[in-house]
Design a protein around this motif. Structure first.
Motif, PDB file in Angstrom:
ATOM      1  N   MET A 164       0.997  -1.142   0.049  1.00 22.32           N
ATOM      2  CA  MET A 164       0.043  -0.061  -0.059  1.00 22.32           C
ATOM      3  C   MET A 164       0.834   1.273  -0.104  1.00 22.32           C
ATOM      4  O   MET A 164       0.523   2.367   0.272  1.00 22.32           O
ATOM      5  N   ARG A 165       2.366   1.296  -0.199  1.00 23.42           N
ATOM      6  CA  ARG A 165       3.215   2.225  -0.494  1.00 23.42           C
ATOM      7  C   ARG A 165       3.063   3.128   0.911  1.00 23.42           C
ATOM      8  O   ARG A 165       3.420   4.267   0.841  1.00 23.42           O
ATOM      9  N   ILE A 166       3.075   2.427   2.107  1.00 20.59           N
ATOM     10  CA  ILE A 166       3.270   3.044   3.494  1.00 20.59           C
ATOM     11  C   ILE A 166       4.753   2.629   3.882  1.00 20.59           C
ATOM     12  O   ILE A 166       5.266   1.487   3.917  1.00 20.59           O
ATOM     13  N   PRO A 167       5.491   3.684   4.261  1.00 19.01           N
ATOM     14  CA  PRO A 167       6.975   3.342   4.821  1.00 19.01           C
ATOM     15  C   PRO A 167       6.753   2.357   6.120  1.00 19.01           C
ATOM     16  O   PRO A 167       5.713   2.420   6.852  1.00 19.01           O
ATOM     17  N   THR A 168       7.883   1.421   6.279  1.00 22.19           N
ATOM     18  CA  THR A 168       7.914   0.275   7.177  1.00 22.19           C
ATOM     19  C   THR A 168       9.432   0.416   7.549  1.00 22.19           C
ATOM     20  O   THR A 168      10.388   0.647   6.851  1.00 22.19           O
ATOM     21  N   TRP A 169       9.445   0.131   9.018  1.00 18.45           N
ATOM     22  CA  TRP A 169      10.580  -0.340   9.639  1.00 18.45           C
ATOM     23  C   TRP A 169      10.327  -1.592  10.133  1.00 18.45           C
ATOM     24  O   TRP A 169       9.380  -1.657  11.005  1.00 18.45           O
ATOM     25  N   ALA A 170      11.610  -2.280  10.494  1.00 12.09           N
ATOM     26  CA  ALA A 170      11.311  -3.678  10.934  1.00 12.09           C
ATOM     27  C   ALA A 170      12.653  -3.540  11.988  1.00 12.09           C
ATOM     28  O   ALA A 170      13.721  -3.110  11.733  1.00 12.09           O
ATOM     29  N   HIS A 171      12.526  -4.174  13.005  1.00 12.63           N
ATOM     30  CA  HIS A 171      13.867  -4.492  14.079  1.00 12.63           C
ATOM     31  C   HIS A 171      14.245  -5.867  14.425  1.00 12.63           C
ATOM     32  O   HIS A 171      13.358  -6.761  14.401  1.00 12.63           O
ATOM     33  N   GLU A 172      15.568  -6.069  14.060  1.00 14.26           N
ATOM     34  CA  GLU A 172      15.754  -7.467  14.238  1.00 14.26           C
ATOM     35  C   GLU A 172      16.676  -7.514  15.377  1.00 14.26           C
ATOM     36  O   GLU A 172      17.798  -6.898  15.704  1.00 14.26           O
ATOM     37  N   ALA A 173      16.308  -8.335  16.579  1.00 12.61           N
ATOM     38  CA  ALA A 173      16.975  -8.565  17.769  1.00 12.61           C
ATOM     39  C   ALA A 173      18.030  -9.304  17.890  1.00 12.61           C
ATOM     40  O   ALA A 173      19.206  -9.261  18.671  1.00 12.61           O
TER      41      ALA A 173
END
Length: 387
Positions: free
Chosen positions: A142-151
Motif C-alpha cells: 500500500m506504499r506505506i513506509p515500513t521499519w522492522a527491528h531484528e534483535a
C-alpha cells in the motif's frame, strides 16, 4: 544486500533539525507497531514507543497483535490500544502449523488492509515475530513506509522475509546480515533507559560476593534445578543470591537454598532491574536478545546459559557476542555435566583476578540509545513522505 550503517544515538536529524521538529504536519503522525509472541518482542516495542512519544509527543501510536495474553499484560498494561489480527507461527510447527498458516493468511491480509484504511498509518513498524510479517508486507504493497527491528545476531524467519519488504531494518549486532533491498541500520537493541543509572565501571569489592540469577521472562527450569549442585560453593564463599525463577518453582528453589544454608532472595519477577543489576557482582542469565543487550550495558561478568530448546542457535550466538569480547562465558545446558561446568565457571568468575579482568575489558553500551535512535529513524521515514 544493503550494508549496515552505524547510527550515533546522540545525533540530531541529518538535515540539522531538532528532535522536536523532526515531523511537522497539520495532523499528528500516526504509527502502527506490530509485536507479539514473547517479552523479547513486546518489551523492546514498549521502549521504542516510549521513545517515539518522547520525541513526538502528539504522535498517535497503536499496536497490532494476535491476541496472546502477554500482549494484554505488557501492551495493555502500558495503556496502548491493540488491534488483533489472525496469525500463527509456522517454524517447527509441522504440517499442522503450515496448514493453519495457509488457512489464516488470506484473512490476515484482509484484516491488515481494513485496519490500514481505517487508521491510515504514516508508518508501520514490525518488532519481530510472525505478528509483524503481514502488517509490514501489506504496508509495502500500500506504499506505506515500513521499519522492522531484528534483535538476534542471525535473523529469524520473520525478518528474513521482511528484508525484502521493509524500507529499513534496524539491527542489534553490527555483524547481522539480512538479504533483500531494505536499508540496514546498526542501532543496537532497545533496553530500559534506567540502566543508564547503573555504575558500570564501579568495582564494589575486589572479592565478588553477590550473584544475580535471571531465568528470563518465563523463568528457567534448568537454573532452578541446579541449586543443590552449586550450593556448597555459594555457602563456602558466603555469596548472597537474588534468583528470579519460574513462579511455580518458588517453593522448590527457596527450599534448595535453605538446605544449602545460602542467603537468597527468590522472586518470580524483578520490578527494579536497574537496581538488581547495580546490586550484582556476577550474573547467571539466559541469553535472549534483550538480556544480552542489557547485560552488555551494565558491564557485569556473566555466565550465559542459553535456552536448550532454542530455535536454531539464536541464544548461543547472542551470548558469544559478549563472550568473544571477554565480558562473559557460555555454559550450554544441553551438553553433558551441566551442573559441573556451571560450578567450574562460577568458581572462576568469583576469583578476584578473573572478575577484575572481565570488568576491565573495554565495552560499548550501545543499547542505551537504541530506542531513541530507532524512534528518530522511524520519524524520518514519515518526514520523507510529507509534502
Amino acid at each position: 544486500m544493503s550494508m549496515a550503517k552505524s547510527i550515533d544515538s546522540t545525533q540530531q536529524d541529518v538535515r540539522g533539525e531538532s528532535e522536536a521538529s523532526i515531523v511537522s504536519s497539520e495532523s499528528p503522525v500516526r504509527i502502527l507497531v506490530a509485536a507479539s509472541g514473547t517479552g523479547g518482542h513486546l518489551i523492546p516495542a514498549i521502549h521504542i514507543i516510549d521513545a517515539l512519544k518522547s520525541v513526538q509527543p502528539d504522535a498517535v501510536v497503536e499496536c497490532i497483535g494476535v491476541g496472546r495474553p502477554l500482549e494484554e499484560k505488557i501492551l495493555g498494561g502500558h495503556g496502548l490500544k491493540r488491534h488483533i489480527i489472525s496469525g500463527t507461527a509456522i517454524k517447527r510447527r509441522g504440517l499442522g502449523g503450515l496448514l493453519r498458516f495457509v488457512f489464516m493468511t488470506p484473512r490476515c491480509f484482509l484484516q491488515c488492509v481494513s485496519l490500514f484504511r481505517r487508521f491510515r498509518p504514516d508508518v508501520v513498524v514490525g518488532i519481530g515475530g510472525y505478528a509483524s510479517v503481514m502488517p509490514v508486507v501489506v504496508a509495502r504493497l500500500m506504499r506505506i513506509p515500513t521499519w522492522a527491528h531484528e534483535a538476534e545476531l542471525h535473523p529469524g524467519l520473520a525478518n528474513s522475509v521482511l528484508g525484502f519488504f521493509a524500507s529499513t531494518v534496524s539491527i542489534s549486532f553490527e555483524e547481522t546480515k539480512i538479504r533483500g533491498g531494505a536499508n540496514l541500520e546498526f542501532t543496537g537493541h532497545p533496553v530500559r533507559p534506567e540502566l543508564a543509572t547503573v555504575e558500570r565501571r564501579k568495582v564494589r569489592s575486589n572479592n565478588p560476593e553477590r550473584l544475580l540469577i535471571l531465568g528470563g521472562s518465563q523463568g528457567a527450569q534448568g537454573l532452578d534445578n541446579v541449586i543443590s549442585e552449586i550450593g556448597e560453593f555459594l555457602k563456602e564463599r558466603a555469596i548472597e543470591v537474588v534468583h528470579q525463577c519460574r513462579s511455580e518453582n518458588i517453593e522448590l528453589v527457596v527450599n534448595s537454598y535453605r538446605a544449602c544454608g545460602v542467603m537468597a532472595s527468590v522472586v518470580p519477577f524483578i520490578d527494579d532491574m536497574a537496581g538488581a543489576y547495580d546490586w550484582a557482582d556476577v550474573i547467571i542469565s539466559r541469553a535472549g536478545a534483550s538480556s544480552v543487550a542489557e547485560i552488555g550495558c551494565v558491564n557485569k561478568p556473566t555466565i550465559f546459559v542459553p535456552y536448550p530448546f532454542q530455535q536454531g542457535t539464536h541464544q548461543t550466538d547472542n551470548a558469544r557476542s559478549l563472550a568473544n569480547a571477554g565480558k562473559a562465558v557460555v555454559v550450554e545446558e544441553a551438553q553433558p555435566n551441566f551442573a559441573g561446568r556451571l560450578l567450574e565457571s562460577l568458581q572462576e568468575l568469583f576469583t578476584t583476578e578473573h572478575y577484575l579482568r572481565m570488568k576491565q575489558e573495554p565495552f560499548e553500551p550501545r543499547g542505551l540509545g537504541a530506542a531513541k535512535t530507532i524512534a528518530l529513524g522511524i520519524l524520518r521515514l514519515v518526514k520523507r513522505q510529507l509534502p
